[in-house]
Design a protein around this motif. Sequence first.
Motif, mmCIF file in Angstrom:
data_model
loop_
_atom_site.group_PDB
_atom_site.id
_atom_site.type_symbol
_atom_site.label_atom_id
_atom_site.label_comp_id
_atom_site.label_asym_id
_atom_site.label_seq_id
_atom_site.Cartn_x
_atom_site.Cartn_y
_atom_site.Cartn_z
ATOM 1 N N ALA A 132 33.116 41.911 46.299
ATOM 2 C CA ALA A 132 34.541 41.948 45.947
ATOM 3 C C ALA A 132 35.087 40.555 45.648
ATOM 4 C CB ALA A 132 35.339 42.601 47.077
ATOM 5 N N ARG A 133 34.580 39.540 46.335
ATOM 6 C CA ARG A 133 35.051 38.175 46.120
ATOM 7 C C ARG A 133 34.423 37.546 44.884
ATOM 8 N NH1 ARG A 133 34.236 32.873 48.795
ATOM 9 N NH2 ARG A 133 32.352 33.669 49.793
ATOM 10 N N THR A 168 33.918 46.432 33.030
ATOM 11 C CA THR A 168 35.134 47.125 33.461
ATOM 12 C C THR A 168 35.218 47.340 34.969
ATOM 13 O OG1 THR A 168 34.064 49.259 33.055
ATOM 14 C CG2 THR A 168 35.386 48.315 31.261
ATOM 15 N N GLY A 169 34.096 47.318 35.673
ATOM 16 C CA GLY A 169 34.162 47.570 37.110
ATOM 17 C C GLY A 169 32.772 47.666 37.714
ATOM 18 N N PHE A 185 33.135 39.371 42.103
ATOM 19 C CA PHE A 185 33.284 40.141 40.874
ATOM 20 C C PHE A 185 34.396 39.643 39.943
ATOM 21 C CE2 PHE A 185 34.848 43.773 38.377
ATOM 22 C CZ PHE A 185 33.683 44.093 37.695
ATOM 23 N N PRO A 186 35.537 39.137 40.437
ATOM 24 C CA PRO A 186 36.562 38.656 39.502
ATOM 25 C C PRO A 186 36.062 37.605 38.517
ATOM 26 C CG PRO A 186 37.503 38.889 41.686
ATOM 27 C CD PRO A 186 36.028 39.127 41.835
ATOM 28 N N ALA A 187 34.973 36.917 38.856
ATOM 29 C CA ALA A 187 34.438 35.907 37.939
ATOM 30 C C ALA A 187 33.839 36.518 36.683
ATOM 31 C CB ALA A 187 33.374 35.075 38.660
ATOM 32 N N GLN A 221 32.955 30.621 41.446
ATOM 33 C CA GLN A 221 33.962 31.451 42.102
ATOM 34 C C GLN A 221 33.938 31.267 43.624
ATOM 35 O OE1 GLN A 221 36.182 33.372 40.604
ATOM 36 N NE2 GLN A 221 36.910 34.818 42.146
ATOM 37 N N ARG A 230 29.611 31.106 36.449
ATOM 38 C CA ARG A 230 30.982 31.460 36.834
ATOM 39 C C ARG A 230 31.014 32.074 38.232
ATOM 40 N NH1 ARG A 230 35.322 31.933 33.448
ATOM 41 N NH2 ARG A 230 36.073 33.753 34.581
ATOM 42 N N GLU A 233 34.572 40.242 31.189
ATOM 43 C CA GLU A 233 33.709 39.386 30.375
ATOM 44 C C GLU A 233 32.648 40.222 29.660
ATOM 45 O OE1 GLU A 233 33.854 36.033 29.959
ATOM 46 O OE2 GLU A 233 35.655 35.840 31.205
ATOM 47 N N GLU A 260 34.665 40.022 35.702
ATOM 48 C CA GLU A 260 35.454 41.173 35.232
ATOM 49 C C GLU A 260 36.091 40.867 33.880
ATOM 50 O OE1 GLU A 260 38.650 44.385 37.017
ATOM 51 O OE2 GLU A 260 38.511 42.393 37.924
#
Length: 386
Positions: free
Chosen positions: A56-57, A4-5, A59-61, A80, A76, A65, A63
């Motif tokens: 920050a760049r 989640t974060g 983490f979207p890979a 990214q 992943r 999951e 998030e």
Amino acid sequence: MKITGYRILRSFHDWGRPVGDVNGHIESGLTPVPIVLVDTDEGLTGVGMGSDHDIARIFPAIEGEDPRSVVALYDRMLAQVFKAGHSGATFGGIGTLDMALWDIKAKAAGEPLWRLLGARDRFVAGYASGLDIALDDERLAAWYATMAARGFTSGKLKGGRDAAADIRRLGIIADALRVNTATPALMLDANETWNLKQAVRHVSAVEAVHDLAWIEEPLRRWDAAGHARLTRSIRAAVATGENLTGLEQYLPLFDAGAVDVVQAGSVWGITHFLRVAFAAHSRDLPMSPVGLTGNNAVAHAAAAIPNHLSAEVQDLGAPFGVSVDQEFADGGIVLGDTPGAGVSIDESAIEKRTVAAADWLVNDGPHVRPKRAGLQLVADPPALRN
């Protein structure tokens, strides 16, 4: 279970002594320690330490999951940032998140990470490494005597400037360790400071007096041809790899027969360590993790590989606000039974202390050259010690 974060804390490690190598040292003995906490929707939080660069760049890979898919998520994360470059400090950010994911996976299984990874024994053999280039002979002897009291029989000197000094100081380490063995294993770390001919001359001079177990990072990390020539020119094994960021960077060294002891930095994470270890094992090469202090996640992985040789133990303490379920005994690390990597974080204490200590957290690192003569290095205020 879903990711989640994440949250970032910044603590510090008080080594209680100057630390560094031939490239420079930190006189105060205070180093910053980034801590990354990865949260899930089931209340489990994973802990990773080492670097918060580019989080920050990256983490979207991961998030949203399932954190238990940690090996796939590692790839992943690489994908990214692959186009812009995944090596260097960015690789450290990937490694920190990777450690946090393995921590969650083991916590979810209710097992210590070493058992989840398939280890039979919780003991990880180690060697003492004082990051000691700035210690005078008396403090050098005292530090290795402290490590000898924990059963260590091998030690590594930071050197490379002066062969005569290295010979003397290796003798001091050997004397301290002889309480446990008649033949201590001695290593010398030059931290990539020589060219090939300098390395041959320096190591040959040391080997005339001491039987070196290995010479570490004698040449620049990418010099496969030079390392191959060096290992054929000296008796000591050549150890290198801690600053290589990605399995692909090891392949030229493997292909050239340039490395005898394969190393990986603990800051690069567990998945990287395991992949390098298995690649080394396929070539009948031993593996040695570097920098297992405070953040012991890679120690759990070291316990699980078939070709582990010895792990670098740099200190008996831990960063401020960090508790680690482990002991240093019998010349190594004894891992505990706490589910996960065994690392507990006192977030409140870190947040309060970091604010109070912001003016003395240093930006220098062991690979930053000392300030010029005439400038004073900041001393460690006694009142701020643990």
